[in-house]
Every structure is written in C-alpha cells, then in structure tokens.
Design a protein around this motif. Structure first.
Motif, PDB file in Angstrom:
ATOM      1  N   GLU A   1      -7.816   9.517   9.927  1.00 11.60           N
ATOM      2  CA  GLU A   1      -6.530  10.042  10.392  1.00 11.60           C
ATOM      3  C   GLU A   1      -5.531  10.006   9.243  1.00 11.60           C
ATOM      4  OE1 GLU A   1      -5.435   7.452  13.615  1.00 11.60           O
ATOM      5  OE2 GLU A   1      -5.945   5.686  12.461  1.00 11.60           O
ATOM      6  N   GLU A   2      -4.330  10.503   9.496  1.00 15.47           N
ATOM      7  CA  GLU A   2      -3.376  10.639   8.400  1.00 15.47           C
ATOM      8  C   GLU A   2      -2.953   9.292   7.848  1.00 15.47           C
ATOM      9  OE1 GLU A   2      -2.266  13.908   7.178  1.00 15.47           O
ATOM     10  OE2 GLU A   2      -2.153  12.413   5.612  1.00 15.47           O
ATOM     11  N   GLU A   3      -2.442   8.452   8.731  1.00  8.59           N
ATOM     12  CA  GLU A   3      -1.929   7.158   8.284  1.00  8.59           C
ATOM     13  C   GLU A   3      -2.928   6.075   8.611  1.00  8.59           C
ATOM     14  OE1 GLU A   3       0.625   6.292   6.505  1.00  8.59           O
ATOM     15  OE2 GLU A   3       1.091   8.433   6.285  1.00  8.59           O
ATOM     16  N   VAL A   4      -3.358   5.356   7.605  1.00  5.65           N
ATOM     17  CA  VAL A   4      -4.312   4.291   7.834  1.00  5.65           C
ATOM     18  C   VAL A   4      -3.538   2.997   7.965  1.00  5.65           C
ATOM     19  CG1 VAL A   4      -6.266   3.061   6.892  1.00  5.65           C
ATOM     20  CG2 VAL A   4      -6.055   5.518   6.582  1.00  5.65           C
ATOM     21  N   SER A   5      -3.569   2.444   9.153  1.00  2.00           N
ATOM     22  CA  SER A   5      -2.649   1.355   9.450  1.00  2.00           C
ATOM     23  C   SER A   5      -3.210  -0.031   9.161  1.00  2.00           C
ATOM     24  CB  SER A   5      -2.261   1.430  10.921  1.00  2.00           C
ATOM     25  OG  SER A   5      -3.410   1.680  11.693  1.00  2.00           O
ATOM     26  N   MET A   6      -4.444  -0.262   9.563  1.00  3.12           N
ATOM     27  CA  MET A   6      -4.941  -1.623   9.639  1.00  3.12           C
ATOM     28  C   MET A   6      -5.316  -2.224   8.294  1.00  3.12           C
ATOM     29  SD  MET A   6      -4.528  -1.990  12.732  1.00  3.12           S
ATOM     30  CE  MET A   6      -5.352  -2.605  14.188  1.00  3.12           C
ATOM     31  N   GLU A   7      -5.767  -1.397   7.367  1.00  3.98           N
ATOM     32  CA  GLU A   7      -6.253  -1.947   6.110  1.00  3.98           C
ATOM     33  C   GLU A   7      -5.382  -1.462   4.953  1.00  3.98           C
ATOM     34  OE1 GLU A   7     -10.979  -2.008   7.110  1.00  3.98           O
ATOM     35  OE2 GLU A   7      -9.925  -0.117   7.112  1.00  3.98           O
ATOM     36  N   GLN A   8      -4.103  -1.265   5.265  1.00  3.34           N
ATOM     37  CA  GLN A   8      -3.163  -0.684   4.318  1.00  3.34           C
ATOM     38  C   GLN A   8      -3.141  -1.439   2.999  1.00  3.34           C
ATOM     39  OE1 GLN A   8      -2.204   2.250   3.987  1.00  3.34           O
ATOM     40  NE2 GLN A   8      -0.652   2.488   5.558  1.00  3.34           N
ATOM     41  N   ASN A   9      -3.365  -2.709   3.076  1.00  4.90           N
ATOM     42  CA  ASN A   9      -3.296  -3.526   1.877  1.00  4.90           C
ATOM     43  C   ASN A   9      -4.436  -3.273   0.889  1.00  4.90           C
ATOM     44  OD1 ASN A   9      -4.931  -4.535   3.932  1.00  4.90           O
ATOM     45  ND2 ASN A   9      -4.869  -6.617   3.088  1.00  4.90           N
ATOM     46  N   LEU A  10      -5.473  -2.559   1.346  1.00  6.17           N
ATOM     47  CA  LEU A  10      -6.607  -2.300   0.460  1.00  6.17           C
ATOM     48  C   LEU A  10      -6.243  -1.219  -0.557  1.00  6.17           C
ATOM     49  CD1 LEU A  10      -9.991  -2.023   2.357  1.00  6.17           C
ATOM     50  CD2 LEU A  10      -9.316  -3.654   0.600  1.00  6.17           C
ATOM     51  N   VAL A  11      -6.252  -1.582  -1.842  1.00 13.01           N
ATOM     52  CA  VAL A  11      -5.960  -0.585  -2.872  1.00 13.01           C
ATOM     53  C   VAL A  11      -7.139   0.370  -3.031  1.00 13.01           C
ATOM     54  CG1 VAL A  11      -5.566  -0.263  -5.318  1.00 13.01           C
ATOM     55  CG2 VAL A  11      -4.383  -2.094  -4.106  1.00 13.01           C
ATOM     56  N   VAL A  12      -8.342  -0.214  -3.100  1.00 14.83           N
ATOM     57  CA  VAL A  12      -9.550   0.599  -3.216  1.00 14.83           C
ATOM     58  C   VAL A  12     -10.292   0.517  -1.892  1.00 14.83           C
ATOM     59  CG1 VAL A  12     -11.792   0.816  -4.359  1.00 14.83           C
ATOM     60  CG2 VAL A  12      -9.746   0.241  -5.693  1.00 14.83           C
ATOM     61  N   ARG A  13     -10.629   1.675  -1.323  1.00  9.20           N
ATOM     62  CA  ARG A  13     -11.257   1.651  -0.013  1.00  9.20           C
ATOM     63  C   ARG A  13     -12.768   1.845  -0.082  1.00  9.20           C
ATOM     64  NH1 ARG A  13      -8.318   1.324   4.282  1.00  9.20           N
ATOM     65  NH2 ARG A  13      -6.583   2.172   3.117  1.00  9.20           N
ATOM     66  N   GLY A  14     -13.245   2.428  -1.159  1.00  7.77           N
ATOM     67  CA  GLY A  14     -14.678   2.638  -1.235  1.00  7.77           C
ATOM     68  C   GLY A  14     -15.153   2.923  -2.649  1.00  7.77           C
ATOM     69  N   VAL A  15     -16.466   2.746  -2.840  1.00  7.42           N
ATOM     70  CA  VAL A  15     -17.089   3.079  -4.121  1.00  7.42           C
ATOM     71  C   VAL A  15     -18.168   4.114  -3.841  1.00  7.42           C
ATOM     72  CG1 VAL A  15     -18.304   2.198  -6.141  1.00  7.42           C
ATOM     73  CG2 VAL A  15     -16.715   0.702  -4.892  1.00  7.42           C
ATOM     74  N   ALA A  16     -18.016   5.285  -4.428  1.00  2.00           N
ATOM     75  CA  ALA A  16     -18.999   6.345  -4.212  1.00  2.00           C
ATOM     76  C   ALA A  16     -19.818   6.529  -5.475  1.00  2.00           C
ATOM     77  CB  ALA A  16     -18.293   7.643  -3.847  1.00  2.00           C
ATOM     78  N   PHE A  17     -21.047   7.044  -5.314  1.00  2.20           N
ATOM     79  CA  PHE A  17     -21.862   7.253  -6.511  1.00  2.20           C
ATOM     80  C   PHE A  17     -22.898   8.341  -6.285  1.00  2.20           C
ATOM     81  CE2 PHE A  17     -25.356   4.814  -4.704  1.00  2.20           C
ATOM     82  CZ  PHE A  17     -24.701   3.944  -3.846  1.00  2.20           C
ATOM     83  N   GLU A  18     -23.425   8.840  -7.381  1.00  5.87           N
ATOM     84  CA  GLU A  18     -24.275  10.027  -7.345  1.00  5.87           C
ATOM     85  C   GLU A  18     -25.040  10.052  -8.660  1.00  5.87           C
ATOM     86  OE1 GLU A  18     -21.764  13.450  -7.087  1.00  5.87           O
ATOM     87  OE2 GLU A  18     -23.444  14.844  -7.017  1.00  5.87           O
TER      88      GLU A  18
END
Lengths: 409, 409
Positions: free
Chosen positions: A241-258
């Motif tokens: 969704e537009e505003e992510v409320s619960m984990e707002q404090n997370l600067v990095v949300r994921g690590v993707a790779f290929e």
C-alpha cells in the motif's frame, strides 16, 4: 460488507483438487460478508501445451492467432471454477475477458488495458453471485481477442479492483508473502508485514518475482491495496500500500538479487552528445534489454559507457555493436560474463544518505569487489562476481538487521 | 469467382498433420478462384477431455459453464488452422462464434441460431482473407456463450452459407459421400451422385449419420447446395440439393437401418380421444424419444397403441407408464427388445404406390416377419428382429438394384 478481488495463479488452479481448494477460499471470503470477484490464470501446464501445438504448425505463429489460442486456457479455468462453486451450492458466473468488458489496445501478445466496462460484473454481484473473470486477456474495440503478456492475470485483478472500487485485491500465490530476500537461498529471510508500492516495484524489477511490476504500477496509480498471500496456507500475507505504517523505522526493507548478468563496456565513443542515444536505440531495436547503465567522460574527446545485460544476450549484443561500429564510432568493446546483481531496497533510504556507503562497507568487509553501482532514491544496486552473490546477500541481510525484526500481524 | 463454405469435422483436424492437410484443401479451393469461409470442430478428443475435467468437479455441471468450457475446443482449432494457412503464406483470420456474429437463443447446450451478423466476415473476405469460424457455438444477445448441440458444426456451416449467400457448402468428413446403404455392413453399397434434401433428411433421421438432420433442414429452408465429401481423398462427393437430376429414375435411393430398437404396446386405453396425446406428452416430459407410432382401434370402447424406442430407454418408459397408469387409464403394457428398423428411402416413391408392397414381398421371400410398419411419402420403415437386419438390407439393396446403377460424375 465490502468487495474483494481475489487472484489465483496457474499453480493454484493446476488440478481439479486445487480448483476445489480455491473454491473453499472464495467461500471463506463470501462468509466474511464480502462480495467476491475472482481472477484466474490458465491451469498449470495448459499454456505450454497450447504453445507446443502452435509450434507443430509454424515457427512464427501470428500474434493475433496466438492470442485466440492462449486465451482458451483461462476460459477453461473460469468455467471449471464456476462449476466447483456451483457444486458447493454457491452461485457463480464466469466471464471471459471480452465478456467482463476488459478493453485493451490492439497490441496482440502484450496489450495494455484501456478501460473496463464493469456493468455486467456489477449486475451479477448485485444478484449475490461470485463473478469469475479470465485473467491475462481482453478484447479490442473491434472485438479481437488480446492477451496482456507477462504478469497479465495480476494486472487484470488490479485493474478490476480499481474499476470496481474494491476494498482490496488479494493475490494468492505459491509463497506466503513478500520476503526481505529470497528464502530459497537465505535462511534468515523474513516475511514482511507491509511494503510500499515503490518498494515493491523495485523488488519486482529486481527479480523478487512475486508480482509483475505492471500490476504494481497499476495498483499504485489507482491506490488499490494489494495483499500477497498463499493459496494453500492460511497465514497472513504481505500488504502492499502507499504508506507503510508498521515497519517505518526500517531503512532497508529487502535485499534482491539476480545472477547470469554480463557487463559490457564500449570504449572511446567519439560523439559524447549523441552516442548514448544511438547505442541504446540500436540495442532496443534488436530487443536486447539493458538494465544498469553507467557512463563517465574519460577525457575531453571520447567517452566510455558500461551497461549490464543478461548473459544470454551477449552474443547478439556484440554482433549488433560490431555491425553498427561505423555509425556508433567507438574504439573497442569489452565484456565480462558470470556476474550477479545484488540490491538493497527501502523507502527509508531517501532521507538517509549514508545507506549506500553502509552497503559498500559491508561488501568490502567481505572482500567482495563491486564492478558496477547504480542508485535510485529507494534502491542501491551493485554488480559483483556470481560466486559471491549469496555471501553478499547474507552479509547485507544481517548488517541491515532484516531478520531480527519481528513479524507484526 | 464464387464463395464456398467448407466444414471440417473433429477427425479431419485431429492433429497438426491433419490441420496441415485441411490447409491444403482450403488453398486448392482458393486457387480455383473462390473466396473461402471455413468452419471447424474441436480437435479429435478435445471435447471428451474437457468433459472429463468437468466430471472431476461435479456430477451436474451448469449448462452455461459447460458451454464456456466446451467452446474452447473449436477456439483452439480456428487459431491453429489460421496459423497453418499463414505458414503457407495464405492470409487467414479466425473468428469465434460471437466474433463471427452468430446469435443464438439463450438455451445452453442446445441453442438454435437466430441470426448471423455477417459484416465482420464480409469485411475480411473483401480483404482477400480466408475466414475461419469456430463451429458449434454462438452467443446470446446478452453476450453469453452458447453451444448448438449435436451436429452443431454442420449447422454453423450451413447457416453461414445461407447468410453469406455462398454458392455451395462442402461438408468434409471421414466418408466419401452418401451411400445407398451403410458400406461397413453391405458390400454392394454404392455412393450416390446426388440426393434431395428430403431424402437426406430421411436418411439422416434413419441413422445414416453423415449429416445432422438440423443442418439438412436449414440447408433445405435456405436452398443451400451441400456436398458431402472426404477430407483425405480427392474423389467427388455427394451433392444434396432440391432437384435431383441425374438419378431421377431411381425409385428407391437408399436403404437405412438401425438396431437396438424396442417396441412397446399399450393395451386397452379407455379414452381414444385423449390417450395418444397424454401418453406421448408424458414420455416427452421424461426425455424419452419415440420413433415409430402405430395406433389401431380394436373395438368400439378401447384402443391399443404401439411405438418404438431405443432399447436403453425401456426401463424408464415402463416406469413412467406405470407411475401414470391412473391418469392414462390402460389395461396392460407389453414390450419386445432386440429389434431393428430397416427403411427404404426415395422421393420416387411418391408417384409409385407399389413400392411398399415390393418391400414387404422381398422381406417375406426372405422369411422375415415384419413387426411394425410406418410409411411417409418418401420412406417405408419396417421393424424386424435384429438378427435378420443385415440379411434384410442386402435383399432390399439387391431387389431395388441399388448397386447396379453406375456412378454418374
């Protein structure tokens, strides 16, 4: 009482048993008091089987006729799912793309949805029926059958949710949600409670593979809340969704790779003004997808440009560049195969300029040489040797504490 | 330059190889300078496979959803055939039933064609394209997909030929034409050069099985000349048209037969005025097909009636009659199973009253007892024991000299 759009992919409807399971999930949603519109893909291997039939007849099937052929796949699923619901005493009605009023561009094999005339669906919802719509397909103004290309059923679901002003769009798939990184490679991967559209877009583009970018973009444009969840298990999924409320404090949300990335460098381009445009126009004309592009002026007169492609496109890329050497006017081309791309994604980065530096520090401490770097507002991508890809992802996942945040649900 | 409608059945399009063969037949017609509209059925076993899928989900699939499911069969064929033509550099375009403008009643599983809006087909013919239409299907005014029931693709072809004012309609099948009797049983069976619509109707109704009666009726109503011919062999087929010119002298044109017949007799009906109507209305309400009906008043007060049904319907018929014994008011019911029907057909009979007598004489000379007789203007049917069916057909075929008339072509 609300309206929910549910989308089930090919694996989820791959057999009679699974179609019955999908019927159960639909009934659960109905029992919560919601109206339900369901979008389904073709059953498991149906599309492959149809493509095989076409291959027996011609090497270059007309795109119009491929659309007529492939659209039968979802048409089979919608009728079977409607029967499964009827067998459980639930009123349901199936619609193909054209019956559902899904109007597309006249581009066969990769059409975009232009408009949805939702009256027919709304009339059936009013009668209390579950409406089942064939994903991945529509029709042109002239009544020709079109397909939407990759990720098409996701897009159908999101577009319908937008047109019908649905309260949410549930994407049922074979994973339980969106993860901080690929759980097949990284043990500590954690399911996210929520991500923003932009983060999901970057994750999708980076190969996270759960949702097609086109569907996410559509959801963002129309502010349709998406939920990615498992069709087999009952656990909560990930909200997009537009505003992510619960984990707002997370600067990095994921690590993707290929992996299977090749970097190509063109040295000594004579015309800094037009070279870039000419090179990438030429490559695009030959259907070569270029991902990262890095350019730097080496001296006043000539320019070097590096870019990344898939390993499998290298031969064609070199051929195209050599055939156009005169027009492009460069000195030489070099390339390096067997590379991988590792990226960190998070909307918190925008206000946190040190994140890229943190990433480089982590990789340096692991003795991993960075071959290319590219950054956007919510993403930093690096290209490294393939052999160190998993090591890099694990180190970054740990360093940004992605596994230690509890799931909030 | 004319317009020809060609129809190819499920066996003719049963594999990629066969679809390529069909493409050749279409190209031959184009090369004769004609515009071509092609109607195709689903490939070989496709329909059975789809029915099996539905059976895995429910014992009583909704008829609406069965139509959505089954109509994919022809949709697959039209796209593949268009691809096969394109591969041979012939411009072709496929249309589903709804795309071809075939409007039907809202009766799922057994709809009748109400109207054909042929503009879209005509526009493509003007562009020089071969137009390929899915047989057996259409759509209601509301845009629901319908199927036409048995013989549906034949009817689609004839209806299109009528709507487009085609010069002829070629029905390609797995036999080389219409025969004087079934060549699988009778060696001397001879292919007819031509038959009239009415003769074909009687032959079709009598189980000759080449063409569905509904399609023949449609052809008769709109005076569409039909040709039945082989999709694999090049020999000339049989023409079905109003006036049969070449073999006019033939009084009897064919001998049809069918086994597994049961005769039922209801004795002592108390109300000669209304009994007949009541009995057959009741049976029809239970979907029991009655063929021959014979009635005779035995004395002033009660009436007997005999009729023939399929062996497989006997149990249900007896049950229905017993349940309604009070309302029907009869004394008893008897039945005889294991019978066969043998009929002679020919429009020459109308002006030749001795033909029925000739038939009875032939059967008598073979020691065959006639259990029932029924006559129409161009047909005499007899019911005899099944064991003597082939003997009776052979004797009649010889007696009416059906094998000795040379083929005129």
């Amino acid at each position: 009482m609300g309206l929910v759009v549910q989308k089930f992919g090919g694996t989820s409807v791959g057999s009679a048993e699974r179609i019955k399971n999908v019927a159960e999930r639909i009934i659960e949603e109905k029992q919560r008091g919601n109206d339900v519109v369901v979008v389904v893909s073709a059953m498991g291997k149906t599309t492959d089987d149809l493509v095989k039939l076409a291959d027996e007849l011609t090497e270059r099937p007309s795109k119009r006729e491929m659309d007529v052929l492939l659209s039968t796949g979802e048409q089979i699923t919608i009728s079977l799912l409607a029967m499964a619901l009827n067998a459980k005493e639930v009123d349901a009605v199936s619609f193909t793309g054209w019956q559902a009023g899904i109007q597309t561009e006249a581009v066969h094999g990769n059409a975009r949805i232009l408009n949805i005339e939702a009256e027919r669906i709304q009339a059936q919802l009013k009668l209390g029926k579950v409406v089942i719509v064939a994903g991945f397909q529509g029709a042109t103004e002239d009544g020709a059958i079109t397909t939407l290309g990759r990720g098409g059923s996701d897009t159908t679901a999101v577009a319908l949710a937008a047109a019908l002003k649905a309260d949410k769009c549930d994407i049922y798939t074979d994973v339980t949600g969106v993860f901080t990184t690929d759980p097949r490679y990284i043990k500590n991967a954690r399911k996210l409670f929520s991500v923003s559209y932009d983060e999901m877009l970057e994750l999708a583009n980076l190969g996270a593979g759960v949702l097609h970018p086109r569907a996410v973009e559509y959801a963002k444009n129309y502010q349709v809340p998406l939920v990615v969840r498992s069709s087999m298990e009952r656990e909560e999924g990930t909200i997009i969704e537009e505003e992510v409320s619960m984990e707002q404090n997370l600067v990095v949300r994921g690590v993707a790779f290929e992996d299977n990335i090749t970097s190509v460098t063109v040295f000594g381009l004579k015309d800094p003004l037009t070279s870039l445009a000419t090179i990438f126009t030429t490559l695009a004309a030959h259907h070569i997808n270029v991902d990262i592009i890095i350019q730097s002026l080496t001296d006043q007169k000539t320019m070097n440009v590096s870019f990344s492609i898939k390993d499998s496109d290298l031969e064609e890329t070199v051929k195209v560049l050599e055939e156009n050497k005169a027009a492009l006017s460069y000195e030489k081309v070099t390339s390096e195969q067997g590379l991988a791309k590792v990226s960190i994604v998070g909307s918190g980065m925008i206000s946190n300029p040190g994140v890229a530096a943190d990433m480089f520090k982590v990789l340096a401490s692991e003795d991993i040489v960075i071959k290319m770097v590219s950054t956007s507002e919510i993403k930093v991508s690096t290209v490294i040797v393939k052999e160190k890809m998993v090591q890099a992802v694990e180190a970054l996942h740990d360093a940004f504490e992605l596994s230690s945040v509890p799931v909030i649900a």
